[in-house]
Design a protein around this motif. Structure first.
Motif, mmCIF file in Angstrom:
data_model
loop_
_atom_site.group_PDB
_atom_site.id
_atom_site.type_symbol
_atom_site.label_atom_id
_atom_site.label_comp_id
_atom_site.label_asym_id
_atom_site.label_seq_id
_atom_site.Cartn_x
_atom_site.Cartn_y
_atom_site.Cartn_z
ATOM 1 N N UNK A 1 0.783 -1.226 -0.066
ATOM 2 C CA UNK A 1 -0.221 -0.170 -0.100
ATOM 3 C C UNK A 1 0.852 1.330 -0.113
ATOM 4 N N UNK A 2 1.927 1.272 0.790
ATOM 5 C CA UNK A 2 2.726 2.459 0.947
ATOM 6 C C UNK A 2 3.502 2.614 -0.578
ATOM 7 N N UNK A 3 3.954 1.730 -1.207
ATOM 8 C CA UNK A 3 4.413 1.553 -2.586
ATOM 9 C C UNK A 3 3.581 2.027 -3.505
ATOM 10 N N UNK A 4 2.197 1.744 -3.583
ATOM 11 C CA UNK A 4 1.204 2.265 -4.234
ATOM 12 C C UNK A 4 0.924 3.719 -4.160
ATOM 13 N N UNK A 5 0.778 4.071 -3.105
ATOM 14 C CA UNK A 5 0.704 5.561 -2.604
ATOM 15 C C UNK A 5 2.123 6.244 -3.381
ATOM 16 N N UNK A 6 3.383 5.612 -3.109
ATOM 17 C CA UNK A 6 4.488 6.381 -3.725
ATOM 18 C C UNK A 6 4.395 6.438 -5.070
ATOM 19 N N UNK A 7 3.914 5.374 -5.794
ATOM 20 C CA UNK A 7 3.761 5.673 -7.158
ATOM 21 C C UNK A 7 2.687 6.572 -7.711
ATOM 22 N N UNK A 8 1.639 6.730 -6.967
ATOM 23 C CA UNK A 8 0.808 7.649 -7.102
ATOM 24 C C UNK A 8 1.083 9.094 -7.092
ATOM 25 N N UNK A 9 1.984 9.119 -5.973
ATOM 26 C CA UNK A 9 2.490 10.477 -5.332
ATOM 27 C C UNK A 9 3.413 10.893 -6.689
ATOM 28 N N UNK A 10 4.320 10.065 -7.146
ATOM 29 C CA UNK A 10 4.995 10.357 -8.469
ATOM 30 C C UNK A 10 4.537 10.766 -9.730
ATOM 31 N N UNK A 11 3.387 10.159 -9.929
ATOM 32 C CA UNK A 11 2.503 10.681 -11.053
ATOM 33 C C UNK A 11 2.160 12.244 -10.698
#
Length: 504
Positions: free
Chosen positions: A184-194
């Motif tokens: 979940x944290x990795x998914x949040x980081x990916x969305x934040x990168x976008x």
């Protein structure tokens, strides 16, 4: 008589499956299986022929249109999303008949689960390969040799298998919750990168990757997958029965929901499993607010993870700022409805069993009115934050967008509560004859109930589409439309002389 372990005869699973398959084929009639395969292949060929241009745009556009930062963010979000999807599906499970009859039978657990493992490995490899091709097509430099593209697709496929093995280990171990949190944290980081990529001017790829490092990565992943797959096969027998049964129930519920076009099956399953995992204690409701409002506040307080995801999702509409304006407006309105849906599980409970309302002496109008308070607060807060962020990033012309977000509170509340009261699909409606065949209108009507109330936010939608700065007159118009619509919804679907919430 009690049998000792050496006296228990283990049945050959392969022979048992062949016997079941042979009798199933005889029951269905000759050629039924071949006909199903022919239909599936023909369907894929026809859909591929109709949508090949659209698929080419999705997987391999003519020129790259994403930066390296966006590619890395998409890769991180895809890895996390694929892992979480595998964890929700099992990933190792059985069909419901096999789980009912073969799982408790004296058969080899490894041979029983081996077909499911092979299917899961194949699907994970296909999903990983397709996602890698899509990301590479939008990020990779041109021209790209076919060998390099094929090797990178192989990297995605092997990475998908590696994720499957990690999810399988988490299914059999006790650290699955920590793995889900990390994903979940990795998914949040990916969305934040976008989101960051939509604001800054990140560089794009200018050179194609050399062949030698890609070959080395493919070889290393292949060896690692082979070793871990052998270990996973050896530990198949240690997978707990309850987790295999949970995966079987999940797959069966998804198939039932898809076959019957009844999404409420999935919503009910998710809700039950969420609360089954929680450790709750009795708490006194707040006495200064109405009782149903206090219950909704307590429900929202007990779902901090969902509230955190909603807070992070405030920035997601910024990803659509470069697209059509109507899409940006629709994303803001849909986000408000999703935020208001955090506490609407109690509305579904009241609709299915209004006994509690009778005990509290509340009629349907009082109940729905109280149930709309918390969804309205959440929807208004989310829309306000999202529009204010878009205004701050310069994606919208300067103006009182925060005030327009506040006026969307009743719109999100009506949409969320209306969706929660939808009930089961009405299959008694007369079917419609179309050139493509007969269509049942029940699922179609069911799918639009709730989102149709977002049309109450038409003043905001028009303001965003036109691209003009909002005025306080627009704010007053939207506030009046929302208040009148919420009052009309209460008056038209509830009454003082009944407690049932079946009205839509």
């Amino acid at each position: 008589m009690t049998l000792s372990a050496p006296d228990v005869q283990v049945t050959d699973v392969a022979a048992l499956r062949r016997w079941v398959r042979r009798h199933q084929s005889a029951h269905r009639g000759r050629g039924a299986t071949a006909g199903n395969i022919y239909f599936a292949v023909l369907f894929v060929a026809v859909v591929g022929g109709m949508l090949h241009r659209q698929l080419a745009v999705v997987f391999w556009p003519q020129r790259p249109n994403l930066s390296l930062l966006a590619g890395a963010a998409l890769a991180a979000a895809g890895v996390a999303a694929l892992f979480l999807a595998m964890r929700r599906l099992g990933p190792l499970g059985l069909t419901r008949p096999a789980a009912s009859w073969l799982l408790p039978a004296p058969v080899s657990r490894r041979r029983l689960l081996a077909p499911s493992l092979r299917l899961a490995v194949g699907l994970a490899a296909v999903a990983g390969g397709l996602y890698a091709v899509a990301v590479l097509g939008h990020v990779g430099a041109r021209p790209m040799p076919g060998a390099v593209g094929g090797l990178l697709a192989a990297v995605g496929a092997l990475a998908g298998v590696l994720l499957l093995l990690a999810a399988l280990a988490a299914q059999g171990g006790d650290w699955g919750g920590y793995a889900d949190t990390a994903a979940g944290l990795l998914l949040a980081a990916g969305l934040a990168g976008l989101v960051v990529d939509s604001v800054v001017d990140a560089p794009q790829a200018t050179a194609v990757l050399p062949m030698a490092p890609v070959v080395a990565v493919v070889a290393g992943l292949a060896v690692l997958d082979a070793v871990l797959l052998a270990v996973a096969v050896g530990r198949l027998a240690g997978t707990p029965n309850e987790r295999i049964l949970t995966a079987a129930k999940t797959a069966g519920t998804l198939l039932d929901s898809a076959f019957g076009v009844e999404p409420s099956f999935v919503a009910d399953m998710v809700e039950r499993r969420y609360w089954a995992r929680q450790r709750l204690r009795s708490m006194r409701l707040w006495a200064r607010v109405p009782v149903l409002v206090a219950q909704d506040l307590l429900l929202a307080r007990r779902r901090p993870a969902r509230l955190a995801w909603l807070a992070g999702a405030v920035a997601l509409p910024a990803l659509l700022a470069a697209g059509p304006r109507w899409l940006l407006a629709a994303a803001v309105l849909a986000g408000g409805m999703a935020a208001g849906s955090v506490s609407t599980a109690t509305v579904r409970t009241d609709s299915a069993n209004p006994t509690l309302l009778r005990m509290l002496g509340l009629d349907s109008r009082q109940a729905v009115g109280q149930r709309m308070v918390v969804p309205g607060v959440l929807a208004g807060a989310w829309c306000t934050a999202s529009l204010a962020l878009l205004d701050g990033l310069g994606d919208l012309p300067s103006g009182p967008w925060w005030a327009l977000g506040l006026t969307l509170a009743p719109v999100g509340a009506v949409a969320a509560v209306r969706r929660a009261r939808v009930g089961l699909v009405r299959n008694e409606l007369l079917p419609l004859d179309t050139p493509m065949g007969t269509v049942s209108p029940g699922p179609l009507v069911n799918s639009v109930i709730g989102p149709d109330a977002l049309l109450l936010g038409l003043p905001v939608l028009v303001q965003i589409v036109q691209g003009h700065p909002p005025t306080w007159s627009t704010v007053l118009v939207q506030a009046a439309v929302g208040a009148i619509a919420a009052r009309a919804y209460l008056s038209g679907t509830t009454a003082h002389d009944r407690v049932e919430l079946t009205g839509r």
